[in-house]
Structures are given as C-alpha cells and as structure tokens.
Write a protein that holds these residues in place. Structure first.
Motif, short mmCIF file in Angstrom:
data_model
loop_
_atom_site.label_atom_id
_atom_site.label_comp_id
_atom_site.label_asym_id
_atom_site.label_seq_id
_atom_site.Cartn_x
_atom_site.Cartn_y
_atom_site.Cartn_z
N PHE A 127 -18.38 -3.73 0.66
CA PHE A 127 -17.56 -2.58 1.04
C PHE A 127 -16.23 -2.54 0.30
O PHE A 127 -15.87 -1.49 -0.27
CB PHE A 127 -17.36 -2.57 2.56
N ALA A 130 -16.98 -1.79 -3.54
CA ALA A 130 -17.39 -0.42 -3.85
C ALA A 130 -16.32 0.60 -3.50
O ALA A 130 -15.96 1.45 -4.33
CB ALA A 130 -18.69 -0.10 -3.12
N LEU A 131 -15.80 0.52 -2.27
CA LEU A 131 -14.86 1.55 -1.82
C LEU A 131 -13.55 1.51 -2.59
O LEU A 131 -13.06 2.55 -3.06
CB LEU A 131 -14.59 1.37 -0.32
N GLY A 135 -12.29 4.20 -5.24
CA GLY A 135 -11.05 4.89 -4.88
C GLY A 135 -10.05 4.88 -6.03
O GLY A 135 -9.37 5.88 -6.28
N CYS A 157 -11.02 6.31 0.27
CA CYS A 157 -11.75 5.17 -0.29
C CYS A 157 -10.86 3.94 -0.38
O CYS A 157 -11.29 2.82 -0.05
CB CYS A 157 -12.31 5.53 -1.67
N GLY A 160 -10.39 2.59 3.15
CA GLY A 160 -11.60 1.91 3.62
C GLY A 160 -11.81 0.58 2.93
O GLY A 160 -12.16 -0.42 3.56
N GLY A 161 -11.55 0.54 1.62
CA GLY A 161 -11.70 -0.70 0.88
C GLY A 161 -10.69 -1.74 1.29
O GLY A 161 -11.03 -2.92 1.45
N SER A 164 -11.66 -3.08 4.87
CA SER A 164 -12.87 -3.90 4.86
C SER A 164 -12.65 -5.23 4.15
O SER A 164 -13.40 -6.19 4.37
CB SER A 164 -14.03 -3.15 4.21
#
Length: 242
Positions: A127, A130-131, A135, A157, A160-161, A164
C-alpha cells in the motif's frame, strides 16, 4: 527539467521490482534441472523462512562472490550441508533437499491461520509503495498541467500511502521479533530505510495538507521520499529472493 524529474521518479517506482526477482533459484534450475521435489521446494532449497537460510543456503552464500551464483553452487557440490553423509550434488541428483537432513528437524512454527508469523507484513507493504509513489507521479503531473483535480487525487494517494506506511512498519516489527531476526545485515538495513522513508513521507504529507505547493524544495522532498520508498521495497525484495 520536468521531464527529467518525471523520468527519475519512474525509475524510483520501478527500483523495488528490479531487485525482487528469484535469480538464485533460476540459476539453480538452469544448472541442475531439478526433479519434482526440488522444483516444488523452490526457495526452500536454500531458505527456511526467507531471508533465513538453511545449511545449504549458508554454504552457497559463503561461497558466493559477486553475482556468480553458478560458481558458488559448483563450489559446494562436494560438501555435505545437512551432515547426513551424502554430498550436496548427490542429494540434488536424487531429488533430495541438500539443506535438510534425512531425519528432519521439528517443523518451524509459522503461527496460526488467523495471525501468521509474517504478521501480514507482505500484504501491508504494497500500500505505501503503490499509493505514495503513484501520488508523487500525480503531483508532478498535476503541477505540470496546472490541474487542481489531478493534484487533489495526488493528495489522496500521498495521504493513503503515508498512513499505510505506519502499518507496514508495525507489521514489519512484529514479523522481525516473531521471526527471530537479528539487528544486523539486511534486516537492519531494511528497517532503517523503512523508518527513514516513513518519517519523510509524514513530513511531505503534512506539508502538502497545508495546500498545493510550487516550491522546488517540496518537489525535491517528495521525489526523495519516493526514492526511499523504492529503496525500502528493493531491500525487502532482496531479503526474500536474494
């Protein structure tokens, strides 16, 4: 300048994927053309729970010089890694694991089905990788195009990154202690890179929450954060497949 920055950013995104390949196993297959049991064992030929090596994996690692895996395999053929009286090459040809003695040791516990020993770290780590990196790509793209919608998507993004990443650090520590790793070598390098990446991600996300920035320092920091995330993923991949 912008094209160069975007190209460098995409390199950072891909860096973890480049290193995370089971090259040693591929070289083993190309050298010995293993039969059914060894083919099914795959990384278990050299590892117990990656990155921890069994006796055969340790012998190969000690004999390895640079990236010459084949030479290391040949160098340990006349050795007896598991101490059962059969040479490594003899066991490989007879479709027997050279790192596991004929009388196997008690099985390694991997935790229960609800909370396995890896503590879900291999799932969570994808997560932030990727995020956050996507982003960063959107942030550069939105800035270049002057599109506030793209930059808002980038913010989501990045947020969220960044959040996580804390889950990845926590599950990584649980895996570290439950897996019996030591504070040295690849595990330590992976941990340091992960903590540094998480702190820098937090810094740029908090800065970004204050508004869309045009500062060169800001874009340099998010590019550096993306590089650290990629490096952390690369080191983690090398622990598993290296």
């Amino acid at each position: 300048m912008v094209r160069t920055s975007l190209f460098a950013l995409m390199c950072f995104v891909l860096i973890g994927l480049v290193g995370a390949k089971p090259e040693f196993y591929d070289q083993f297959v190309a050298t010995y053309a293993p039969k059914a049991k060894l083919t099914a064992a795959k990384c278990g030929i050299c590892h117990t729970i990656a990155p921890q090596r069994n006796p055969f994996g340790k012998q190969v690692g000690d004999a390895l010089s640079g990236d010459n895996v084949v030479a290391a395999l040949r160098a340990v053929e006349r050795m007896d890694a598991d101490g059962d009286g059969d040479l490594n090459l003899t066991e490989i040809r007879s479709d027997s694991e050279p790192g596991v003695a004929a009388t196997p040791a008690p099985p390694i516990t991997t935790g229960n089905a609800m909370f396995p020993k890896h503590s879900f770290h291999p799932i969570i780590v994808h997560f932030p990788i990727a995020l956050f990196q996507f982003g960063v790509f959107l942030e550069f793209l939105g800035w270049k195009r002057g599109d506030p919608n793209v930059r808002y998507a980038a913010l989501l993004c990045l947020l969220g990154g960044g959040l996580s990443a804390y889950g990845a650090v926590i599950t990584g520590l649980l895996f570290f202690f439950r897996g019996g790793f030591e504070w040295s070598g690849p595990p330590l390098n992976h941990f340091i890179a992960g903590v540094a990446a998480t702190l820098l991600m937090t810094t740029v996300v908090l800065w970004r929450l204050k508004g869309a920035h045009e500062s060169k320092v800001y874009f340099a920091l998010i590019a550096l954060a993306a590089a650290l995330v990629g490096l952390t993923g690369h080191l983690g991949g090398m622990m598993v497949f290296g």
